[in-house]
Design an enzyme around this catalytic site. Sequence first.
Site, PDB file in Angstrom:
ATOM      1  N   LYS A  10      -2.029   4.076  16.507  1.00 35.59           N
ATOM      2  CA  LYS A  10      -0.677   3.952  17.063  1.00 35.59           C
ATOM      3  C   LYS A  10      -0.673   4.336  18.551  1.00 35.59           C
ATOM      4  O   LYS A  10      -1.658   4.895  19.064  1.00 35.59           O
ATOM      5  CB  LYS A  10       0.277   4.852  16.255  1.00 35.59           C
ATOM      6  CG  LYS A  10       0.387   4.448  14.774  1.00 35.59           C
ATOM      7  CD  LYS A  10       1.362   5.372  14.061  1.00 35.59           C
ATOM      8  CE  LYS A  10       1.452   5.063  12.590  1.00 35.59           C
ATOM      9  NZ  LYS A  10       2.421   5.965  11.890  1.00 35.59           N
ATOM     10  N   TYR A  50       7.210  -2.941   9.216  1.00 34.18           N
ATOM     11  CA  TYR A  50       7.935  -1.777   8.698  1.00 34.18           C
ATOM     12  C   TYR A  50       9.224  -2.157   7.960  1.00 34.18           C
ATOM     13  O   TYR A  50      10.153  -1.349   7.893  1.00 34.18           O
ATOM     14  CB  TYR A  50       8.255  -0.811   9.840  1.00 34.18           C
ATOM     15  CG  TYR A  50       7.083   0.088  10.224  1.00 34.18           C
ATOM     16  CD1 TYR A  50       6.404   0.848   9.264  1.00 34.18           C
ATOM     17  CD2 TYR A  50       6.674   0.205  11.546  1.00 34.18           C
ATOM     18  CE1 TYR A  50       5.346   1.672   9.613  1.00 34.18           C
ATOM     19  CE2 TYR A  50       5.609   1.038  11.905  1.00 34.18           C
ATOM     20  CZ  TYR A  50       4.951   1.775  10.923  1.00 34.18           C
ATOM     21  OH  TYR A  50       3.914   2.610  11.271  1.00 34.18           O
ATOM     22  N   ASN A 117       1.920  10.329  14.182  1.00 39.72           N
ATOM     23  CA  ASN A 117       0.772  10.768  13.383  1.00 39.72           C
ATOM     24  C   ASN A 117      -0.472   9.894  13.557  1.00 39.72           C
ATOM     25  O   ASN A 117      -1.316   9.826  12.671  1.00 39.72           O
ATOM     26  CB  ASN A 117       1.174  10.898  11.911  1.00 39.72           C
ATOM     27  CG  ASN A 117       1.764   9.614  11.363  1.00 39.72           C
ATOM     28  OD1 ASN A 117       1.630   8.553  11.976  1.00 39.72           O
ATOM     29  ND2 ASN A 117       2.405   9.707  10.210  1.00 39.72           N
ATOM     30  N   HIS A 120      -1.994   4.362  11.145  1.00 42.45           N
ATOM     31  CA  HIS A 120      -1.391   3.737   9.968  1.00 42.45           C
ATOM     32  C   HIS A 120      -2.509   3.250   9.072  1.00 42.45           C
ATOM     33  O   HIS A 120      -3.527   2.763   9.557  1.00 42.45           O
ATOM     34  CB  HIS A 120      -0.529   2.532  10.387  1.00 42.45           C
ATOM     35  CG  HIS A 120      -0.157   1.648   9.222  1.00 42.45           C
ATOM     36  ND1 HIS A 120       0.929   1.911   8.423  1.00 42.45           N
ATOM     37  CD2 HIS A 120      -0.759   0.539   8.704  1.00 42.45           C
ATOM     38  CE1 HIS A 120       0.985   0.980   7.466  1.00 42.45           C
ATOM     39  NE2 HIS A 120      -0.021   0.146   7.613  1.00 42.45           N
ATOM     40  N   GLU A 131      -0.047  -7.001   5.369  1.00 42.55           N
ATOM     41  CA  GLU A 131      -0.166  -6.469   6.735  1.00 42.55           C
ATOM     42  C   GLU A 131      -1.325  -7.126   7.493  1.00 42.55           C
ATOM     43  O   GLU A 131      -1.196  -7.423   8.688  1.00 42.55           O
ATOM     44  CB  GLU A 131      -0.357  -4.948   6.669  1.00 42.55           C
ATOM     45  CG  GLU A 131       0.889  -4.245   6.143  1.00 42.55           C
ATOM     46  CD  GLU A 131       0.690  -2.758   5.859  1.00 42.55           C
ATOM     47  OE1 GLU A 131      -0.425  -2.237   6.105  1.00 42.55           O
ATOM     48  OE2 GLU A 131       1.652  -2.127   5.378  1.00 42.55           O
TER      49      GLU A 131
END
Length: 136
Positions: A10, A50, A117, A120, A131
């Site tokens: 990310k 998402y 975080n 993913h 995805e």
Amino acid sequence: MTQSTLVLVKPDGVRRNLIGEVIARCEQKGYVVSQLKKLTPTRELLSQHYAEHEGKPFYEPLMEFMLSGDVVAIELTGNRVIEGFRSLAGPTDPTTAAPGTIRGDLGRDWGTKVVQNLVHGSDSEESAARELALWF
Ligand code: DAT
Ligand code: MG
């Protein structure tokens, strides 16, 4: 049972120069990087990625965070890699993620509306297929 999963580094991970660290942990575990690219995701792509979180209080902060910089998308391959990468990443909250995991070793709470975080990982075979088709 060879599988592939989608791993994302990310924008926080890219900004902190942790692309190599994330890939190294995947490779040291024995998984194979099958595809890899760095890109600036569009809102359209992220809203599909998402979709399950639409309407949640952290959804808009999540979108803004994911739009805040480049992302590295990785197709990671190996037997049971979907489960295996989730284990390498650790749970969502980096404060309580165990040391030894990516989120536990490298992440923390920065006081932001959305949890940052670093990575993913797809959470099921269905998510991985969906995805990977979105990102590659
Ligand atoms: P994961 O990334 O562990 O699969 P998720 O799919 O439930 O977690 O959520 C997607 C991301 O949204 C997650 O990595 C961090 C953020 N997030 C999840 N739950 C949150 C919450 N309650 N408050 C703030 N951010 C959250
Ligand atoms: Mg998830």
